[in-house]
Scaffold this motif. Structure first.
Motif, short mmCIF file in Angstrom:
data_model
loop_
_atom_site.label_atom_id
_atom_site.label_comp_id
_atom_site.label_asym_id
_atom_site.label_seq_id
_atom_site.Cartn_x
_atom_site.Cartn_y
_atom_site.Cartn_z
N CYS A 114 -14.73 -3.39 57.09
CA CYS A 114 -15.17 -2.16 58.25
C CYS A 114 -14.17 -2.46 59.49
O CYS A 114 -14.56 -1.90 60.39
CB CYS A 114 -16.54 -2.08 58.33
N MET A 115 -13.47 -3.52 59.39
CA MET A 115 -12.56 -3.67 60.91
C MET A 115 -11.22 -3.69 60.27
O MET A 115 -10.26 -4.50 61.01
CB MET A 115 -13.01 -4.96 61.44
N GLN A 116 -10.71 -3.01 59.27
CA GLN A 116 -9.35 -2.89 58.66
C GLN A 116 -8.42 -2.42 59.72
O GLN A 116 -7.24 -2.75 59.99
CB GLN A 116 -9.12 -2.09 57.29
N GLY A 117 -8.83 -1.49 60.55
CA GLY A 117 -8.21 -0.91 61.45
C GLY A 117 -7.50 -1.84 62.61
O GLY A 117 -6.49 -2.09 62.98
N ALA A 118 -8.80 -2.50 62.95
CA ALA A 118 -8.42 -3.79 64.06
C ALA A 118 -7.46 -4.73 63.59
O ALA A 118 -6.65 -5.35 64.23
CB ALA A 118 -9.74 -4.39 64.47
N LEU A 119 -7.69 -5.21 62.29
CA LEU A 119 -6.86 -6.41 61.67
C LEU A 119 -5.30 -5.66 61.66
O LEU A 119 -4.43 -6.43 61.98
CB LEU A 119 -7.40 -6.72 60.16
N TRP A 148 -9.58 -12.04 57.55
CA TRP A 148 -9.39 -13.41 58.38
C TRP A 148 -9.11 -14.31 57.56
O TRP A 148 -9.88 -14.74 56.46
CB TRP A 148 -10.71 -13.66 59.06
N LEU A 173 -16.17 -1.46 68.72
CA LEU A 173 -16.12 -2.13 67.44
C LEU A 173 -16.83 -3.60 67.76
O LEU A 173 -16.36 -4.15 68.51
CB LEU A 173 -14.83 -1.97 67.05
N HIS A 174 -17.81 -3.73 66.78
CA HIS A 174 -18.44 -5.38 66.87
C HIS A 174 -17.65 -6.25 66.10
O HIS A 174 -17.36 -6.11 64.84
CB HIS A 174 -19.97 -5.08 66.51
N PRO A 175 -17.47 -7.54 66.84
CA PRO A 175 -16.56 -8.47 66.08
C PRO A 175 -17.24 -8.99 65.23
O PRO A 175 -16.60 -9.62 64.34
CB PRO A 175 -16.26 -9.41 67.25
N ALA A 176 -18.51 -8.72 64.84
CA ALA A 176 -19.30 -9.23 63.75
C ALA A 176 -19.20 -8.28 62.62
O ALA A 176 -19.87 -8.83 61.41
CB ALA A 176 -20.51 -9.75 63.95
N THR A 177 -18.64 -7.27 62.69
CA THR A 177 -18.57 -6.29 61.55
C THR A 177 -17.85 -7.01 60.41
O THR A 177 -16.92 -7.79 60.27
CB THR A 177 -17.73 -4.96 62.10
N PRO A 178 -18.28 -6.73 59.17
CA PRO A 178 -17.59 -7.01 57.87
C PRO A 178 -16.20 -6.39 57.89
O PRO A 178 -15.88 -5.70 58.30
CB PRO A 178 -18.41 -6.57 56.68
#
Lengths: 127, 451, 490
Positions: free
Chosen positions: C103-108, C316, C95-100
């Motif tokens: 598309c990073m809801q799992g990580a959040l 964020w 997972l790239h940290p600059a993903t919108p």
């Protein structure tokens, strides 16, 4: 404990020897034994002002660092540059060859306030 | 409780040895008023099977680089990782040990880190490298503090075109220690640091000048000139570098940098949502004793055989405490090991090829974009990354691209309001010409939705 | 036999990875003078050579998979394989940290979960996962304290009180924050006493840092009174959470009056140490300090002005005007957080409480078994670790803590932490953790007894130990006097 009688001592294990109008400074054999194998000396440059009771440098063993405390206030006139080249030789003879700096004191009578050999021996045995 | 090696009988026997009935008696020193009256509110435990499914369910809410074609950069790149890297770096013998304070029990880790230090020294062309710091951003913070200590000066000049996170982390580090940070502007046309402005900002209170190569916008800086200017003013020169680029670009040692730092992620680490990373740190011999962090040295054992150990530990917090060169203890050892395996697998030739292939793809991308009327924001020469100016709302365009399966970014607006219409795009050796054509096309669609 | 380095193995022209050939010469697109004069002298080696080199090096490492590590204050637990497997999944690792944000809801979500769970375990209000290690957590917390004091115009506070039993990172982090350390002497029981504190407390004190339980393995029984005194004097209370493994489910730093605490995920929450890192050092704070935490923070979409999507979406929050700023590059050592998330999710509250009980039981079992054999300067019931001293043995037989430690290596046991805490001469600090079986504990006790018997009968066996490791005692003096820090062609 046998200690040279020709010099004065600090509580923090430095010695100071009046040599004409300058003071030669080093650390005691007891201090060297306590430190173990010495790996590095950080000594001041000629011309640095030092203050009695304040650090003039550092001495390091593998797992400890100690301040070197100046016995007198004054200016550094000479530094024993050869010590770092042979730290074992330094440890073998901390009283003579192992001197660290020569200070031109502002007030040579400052030495009178330090421990004499007996006073230091008593202090070192406590520790 | 999963994974416990204690049977009830084991517990009973241990309690009996202590002459007590229940372990609760061992907590008697905790005043009654502080004893927990309820369990913490946590979800009920899962079996391993359930846990794996649950983790997958949550991670499926992400779109990762197996699913998106990655043209994103900003310090984290989708480089090819040889299989041997994961194979070595996942060995329990490297994953599960503690810090190698006991050299006789840690020769594997120690020799590997000694090799890592050598590789970083080779990459940067500086004689001394440490065993790693947290990441490129904090490595920069450490470098600035070290420069202030070395020079006895309290102002640091950092290029505004240097990675925002590194500038911000450095502020957090440095300002607490009384070191002031000033930012050197960049040239609006070239995207390079304005060296004329730098010359004017320099003075005898400046401890260091820090530039990034290539800079955050992807532009190549005139490092040799900046380094010369810094040294003329009695300041140290800090270069923040991208490690793969050092396969082709002049290394910090060639332009007389005093300290080199960098983000080591491209050296075989997955993007990992930005962590763990790898803070690279190298410097000249002169500053060795001011260096932060652990360092491995070669020595001999009692039989005179070559052996490695952590050394110069008197710099570190566990010995020098308040006067340590840094507070760092735990570093990124396993990431450093992965980087070593990567560099060994690539070799000098492979590293050069990876750097050149990425650069070539990025230039092809620029050309493909130009055909669609999209231009880099800056005119300066670049390697494998550049800032692209978008006609519409940059954030919306990036989201639309992502929906389409293309990842670009970061956008620049948050850190540079005057560049709010720009986004970083980067290419690595993994990108293909088909993907480049695809992105150019997708960009055209996304940036001009009205067409 | 020594293992040659990769540089010794290197020969021109050998390769592991080959790449497609670039079509353009760099001179076509790079300005003159930007190119490297000489390629870096990286090793040129084949894949079989790399594989074997590291396999051989691996065999030379003690590690938790193979060896017992009773290393005090380091909490060397077994590292569960499920956590490793999950962290390696592309859904996290790639997972790239600059993903919108959409598309990073799992990580959040994972970060939000872990923050919530740590807050519940610690009894605190808000958590930041950003500090990448314990020392970074200390520094971040002190910076937050400083920002909080500053926000009240209270800028004259310059001192932080740190007990003499503290880890070296504590004073080092204080210095990093631009403050001065006042060392507090522990009382004869090995604890911080309110009387001693009264002597050094003043209106120039910014914070007090306590490790609880402390590095002697003792709970700071006066912690509430100390916190009251600190707060009365306008100072904040910091808990070094290195020893949190003694408290899970039994007591919470938040109830003890602490304003901030750091957690070592690589200790208490079973993530691996990696031979020195990476770790992760999240901090938890009381509500009044939350605005000062590093940016960005995870929040529910719709709490701010932007929104990232549908119901339950997270985003964020970058707009944090009082934040101390960044303490690392992105969002912390995320993949370490993933492992800790998996660990907590598999243990549940009861499991964590049981882990602490077993850890404390194991430490006391060892304490009781060895208390007649070595000095025990602070003989009280301990928590997750106990500190012995080899002082009598050193005085009478010339056998030191280090000799015992090195001899343990011959039994396949990693030494305890030595010569720490600093107030115990010849200290041996033992933390067994809950993941060692009773059989392992018994083997350790038997090994210690045998070693102590040998110390009396054949002390040279200890002085010359280790005998079975790939190298014998390493000359650390030579290494430091004449540093050789990289390979050189001979």
């Amino acid at each position: 404990m046998e200690l040279p009688n020709d010099r004065r001592y600090t509580q923090s294990h430095e010695w100071a020897k009046l040599d004409g109008d300058v003071v030669r400074v080093g650390i005691t054999e007891f201090a060297v034994e306590q430190l173990g194998d010495i790996i590095f000396l950080d000594l001041p440059e000629v011309g640095t002002a030092v203050r009695a009771g304040a650090a003039f440098g550092e001495i390091e063993s593998v797992k400890a660092v100690s301040d070197l405390i100046s016995p007198v206030t004054g200016e550094v006139r000479e530094v024993n540059e050869k010590l770092m080249d042979d730290l074992d030789a330094f440890a073998d003879d901390p009283w003579e060859a192992g001197w660290m700096i020569v200070v031109a004191p502002e007030d040579p009578s400052e030495l009178d306030g330090l421990l004499d050999a007996d006073g230091y021996a008593a202090k070192a045995e406590e520790a | 409780m999963p994974g416990t090696p204690h049977s009830d009988r084991d517990r009973r026997e241990m309690l009996a040895a202590l002459g007590i009935d229940a372990a609760d008696a061992l907590f008697a020193d905790i005043p009654q008023s502080l004893r927990a009256t309820a369990m913490p509110e946590l979800p009920p435990p899962l079996t391993e099977m359930e846990l794996r499914d649950e983790a997958r369910r949550v991670s499926d809410l992400n779109r990762n680089l197996d699913d998106l074609v990655c043209f994103a950069g900003g310090g984290i790149y989708d480089r090819f990782i040889p299989a041997i890297v994961g194979s070595v770096a996942s060995r329990p013998e490297f994953v599960t040990p503690y810090t190698p304070y006991q050299p006789e029990a840690s020769q594997g880790t120690l020799e590997a880190i000694f090799e890592y230090q050598t590789m970083i020294s080779e990459l940067t062309a500086l004689p001394v490298a440490n065993a790693s710091l947290y990441d490129g951003a904090t490595a920069m913070g450490e470098a600035v503090l070290m420069a202030a200590d070395a020079t006895g000066r309290s102002r640091a000049l950092m290029a505004g075109a240097l990675a925002p996170a590194a500038r911000q982390a450095t502020r957090t580090y440095a300002e607490a220690s009384g070191v002031q940070i000033a930012e050197v502007p960049w040239d609006d046309a070239s995207g390079q640091t304005d060296l004329g402005a730098l010359a004017e900002m320099l003075g005898d209170d400046v401890a260091c000048v820090a530039l990034q190569q290539p800079n955050y916008f992807g532009c190549l800086e005139e490092m040799a000139e900046a380094s010369w200017l810094a040294h003329e003013a009695g300041a140290l020169f800090i270069a923040m570098v991208e490690p793969i680029s050092l396969g082709v670009l002049a290394p910090p040692g060639e332009y007389a940098a005093d300290i080199a730092v960098g983000e080591g992620q491209p050296l075989g680490l997955p993007p990992g949502f930005g962590g763990p990373l790898l803070g690279m740190f190298a410097c000249t011999e002169q500053h060795l004793r001011r260096m932060p962090g652990r360092v491995v040295g070669r020595s001999v054992d009692a039989d005179g055989k070559v052996a490695y150990c952590l050394t110069l530990q008197t710099r570190e917090q566990h010995i020098r405490r308040a006067r340590a060169t840094s507070n760092i203890c735990t570093n990124e050892g396993l990431c450093a090991l992965a980087a070593s395996v990567y560099l060994a697998a690539m070799g000098p030739q492979g590293l050069r090829e990876a750097a050149l292939l990425g650069a070539e793809r990025a230039h092809e991308l620029q050309e493909a974009m130009a055909d669609s009327g999209l231009q880099p924001r800056f005119g300066g020469a670049f390697l494998n990354e550049f800032a692209l100016r978008l006609p519409g709302d940059a954030e919306a365009t990036v989201r639309a691209l992502c929906e389409d399966g293309w990842l670009v970014g970061p956008t620049l607006g948050r850190d540079y309001p005057e560049l709010s219409d720009c986004v970083l795009v980067a290419a690595t050796e993994r990108r293909t010409r088909e993907e480049i054509a695809g992105l150019a096309e997708a960009l055209q669609r996304a940036a001009r939705p009205e067409d | 036999m020594a293992e040659p380095t990769l540089f010794d193995l290197s020969q021109p022209g050998k390769r592991c990875i080959t790449m497609p050939q670039p079509a353009r010469a760099p001179e076509q697109y790079l300005p003159e003078g930007q190119l490297r004069a000489e390629p870096p002298a990286l090793p040129e080696v084949s894949e079989p050579e790399i594989a074997r080199h590291y396999a051989r090096l691996a065999a030379w490492n003690f590690n938790v998979d193979r060896n017992f590590y009773p290393l005090g204050s380091c909490t060397m637990k077994y590292n569960p394989r499920a956590s490793e497997a999950i962290a390696a999944e592309p859904g996290w690792a790639r997972l790239h940290p600059a993903t919108p944000e959409e598309c990073m809801q799992g990580a959040l979500r994972l970060m939000r979960d872990l923050e919530t769970w740590l807050a519940a375990i610690l009894g605190m209000d808000a958590v930041s996962l950003q500090p990448p290690a314990g020392a970074a957590g200390e520094f971040t917390s002190l910076r937050v304290f400083r920002a909080w004091h500053d926000s009240h115009g209270d800028t004259a506070r310059r001192r932080v009180i740190v007990p003499d039993t503290a880890h070296g990172t504590n004073p080092a982090s204080v210095a990093r924050c631009g403050w001065d350390v006042t060392v507090l002497t522990s009382d004869e029981e090995g604890r911080v006493s309110p009387d001693a504190l009264r002597d050094v407390l003043g209106d120039d004190v910014a914070a007090i840092m306590l490790t609880n339980p402390n590095t002697l393995g003792l709970f700071e029984t006066h912690v509430l009174e100390i916190a009251e005194m600190a707060h009365e004097a306008g100072a904040l209370m910091y808990c070094d959470g290195a020893n949190l493994n003694a408290l899970l489910g039994h007591a919470r730093p938040g109830d003890m009056g602490f304003d901030a605490v750091h957690v070592n995920l690589h200790k208490t929450f079973s993530t691996p140490h990696g031979g020195g890192g990476p770790g992760s050092g999240p901090i938890a704070v009381v509500a009044k300090l939350e605005p000062f935490l590093p940016a960005p923070r995870v929040r529910r979409a719709g709490e701010g002005t932007r929104t990232t999507g549908g119901e339950g979406a997270l985003e964020w929050d970058w707009d944090r005007p009082q934040s101390i700023g960044k303490v690392q590059a992105w969002f912390g050592n995320f993949l370490v957080a993933v492992r800790a998330w998996a660990y907590i999710r598999s243990m549940g509250a009861e499991g964590l409480r049981q882990a602490t009980e077993d850890a404390v039981l194991a430490a006391n079992y060892i304490r009781r078994a060895l208390e007649g054999e070595l000095d025990l300067p602070y003989p009280a019931t301990c928590m997750h670790e106990c500190v012995f001293s080899a002082k009598t043995l050193a005085d009478e037989r010339g056998v030191h803590a280090a000799d015992i430690a090195k001899r343990l290596l011959d039994y396949g046991i990693h030494p305890p932490t030595m010569y720490f805490p600093l107030i115990v001469e010849e200290a041996l600090m033992i933390e067994p953790t809950e993941t060692e079986s009773k059989a392992t504990l018994d083997q350790f006790i038997a090994a210690m007894r045998e070693i102590l018997r040998d110390a009396a009968e054949q002390p040279d066996l200890l002085h010359e130990a280790p005998h079975t490791t790939p190298v014998r005692r390493v000359d650390e003096v030579n290494a430091a006097r004449k540093p050789v820090l990289r390979w050189q062609k001979t």
